[in-house]
Design a protein around this motif. Structure first.
Motif, short mmCIF file in Angstrom:
data_model
loop_
_atom_site.label_atom_id
_atom_site.label_comp_id
_atom_site.label_asym_id
_atom_site.label_seq_id
_atom_site.Cartn_x
_atom_site.Cartn_y
_atom_site.Cartn_z
N VAL A 199 0.85 -0.90 -0.01
CA VAL A 199 -0.03 -0.05 -0.11
C VAL A 199 0.83 1.46 -0.16
O VAL A 199 0.57 2.24 -0.72
CB VAL A 199 -0.97 -0.03 1.32
CG1 VAL A 199 -1.66 1.37 1.52
CG2 VAL A 199 -1.89 -1.07 1.11
N ASP A 200 1.87 1.39 0.91
CA ASP A 200 2.74 2.51 0.85
C ASP A 200 3.47 2.59 -0.45
O ASP A 200 3.49 3.79 -0.91
CB ASP A 200 3.77 2.20 2.01
CG ASP A 200 3.34 2.23 3.34
OD1 ASP A 200 2.22 2.73 3.61
OD2 ASP A 200 3.77 1.67 4.40
N SER A 203 1.02 4.20 -2.73
CA SER A 203 0.31 5.60 -2.32
C SER A 203 0.86 6.78 -2.92
O SER A 203 1.83 6.79 -3.31
CB SER A 203 0.56 5.71 -0.76
OG SER A 203 -0.05 4.63 -0.33
#
Length: 334
Positions: A199-200, A203
């Protein structure tokens, strides 16, 4: 210049802000025309009289509310407006709530609110107040023939109005098979950590321009390919017309005076609507009569005589089942 769908005023306390309502949603669906494959003639939608089969012009169509089977009350656009003039011309703010309190499933249809010239200052005042407080207004508005609850919130320099679904319009997810927490579903802490890393890495800042309908592009590319290969056909198109929207208006007076009176009224225990004499909580509603079961005439088919009875007397006339006149159901909303 876009066409206003609705004109009226935002109302809260003693403040009235004259505004116009504009559609904020644009459907960019591919426009396919239905054709009869036998001769490629367009297949259209026709407003017709179900009794005689003839087409009906818009000027001859009225709205009918069926309160019993086959029994109607006729309602004109003016009747619908007069049922509650204030409700049809006002965005009546009921409360202010934190902007993150309303679940996303309640959001329905977006609109833009633009001020009329006399409402510029009051419009800006409401916008800046909502922005500074982090609140959004919850209001009532009648669009066409239905009352909606709606959220009013700032977006840049414009006020958005988003209609909200009523709780009864949302299905409860009770029957869905949803996995439980991490332990019940077998998710490990390591898996969550790895997923978080993914996810990071993906992002970024929200930019709606990064997204578009690629499937639509593929279909249009196929259309162009067929055009180049001359796989085209000539089809006659029909024109369409649109009705004019209803119009209304309101005036703005001294804002500070009205704000002070509204606050004083709240502090003394009197609602702002009591000061205006327009209590929205006592809205009148017309309850239609209960639907009565239609009475139908019935007849019995005469029994045919036996062969020897027929020999003694002339042939008896056969009587069919008594025909029941179909209920008139031709009055529908335009």
């Amino acid at each position: 210049m876009p066409r206003a769908l609705w004109k009226g005023a935002i109302s809260f306390g003693l403040i009235n802000i004259p505004v116009e309502l504009y559609a904020a949603e644009k459907h960019d669906d591919l426009d396919f025309t239905m054709l009869d494959k036998r001769d490629l003639a367009p297949v259209g939608y026709k407003r017709y009289n179900k009794k005689n089969g003839k087409e009906v012009a818009w000027d001859n169509i009225v709205k009918g509310y069926e309160y019993e089977d086959g029994q109607y009350v006729l309602l004109s656009d003016e009747d619908l407006r007069r049922a509650n003039v204030e409700a049809t011309q006002s965005i009546d703010i009921q409360a202010f709530v934190d902007a993150d309190q309303v679940p996303i499933t309640y959001y329905e249809q977006p609109y833009y609110l633009a001020p009329l010239k006399a409402g510029n200052k009051a419009y800006a005042l409401l916008r800046e107040t909502l922005r500074k407080s982090g609140k959004m207004a919850i209001a009532k508005i009648v669009i066409r023939t239905r009352q909606h609850i709606a959220a009013v919130m700032p977006f840049g320099n414009i006020l958005n109005l988003i209609t909200l679904r009523y709780p009864a319009e949302l299905k409860a997810p009770d029957d869905l098979q949803i996995p439980g927490g991490a332990r019940q579903s077998g998710v490990t802490a390591r898996e969550v950590e790895m997923a978080q890393s993914l996810v990071d890495s993906m992002s970024t800042e929200w930019n709606p321009d990064d997204f578009h309908d690629t499937y639509r592009d593929d279909v249009l590319a196929l259309v162009q390919k067929k055009i180049k290969s001359r796989q085209t056909h000539a089809v006659a198109e029909a024109d369409s017309s649109h009705a004019e929207p209803s119009r209304g208006g309101a005036q703005v007076i001294d804002l500070m005076a009205l704000l002070k009176k509204s606050i004083a009224g709240k502090q003394s225990g009197k609602g702002a609507r009591d000061a205006q004499g327009a209590d929205q909580d006592d809205e009148k509603s017309v309850k239609p009569a209960s639907r009565a079961a239609p009475k139908r005439k019935t007849g019995k088919t005469a029994a045919g005589g036996k062969a020897k009875a027929a020999a003694r007397a002339p042939a008896a006339k056969k009587t069919g089942r008594t025909a029941t006149r179909p209920a008139a159901r031709t009055l529908r909303s335009a």
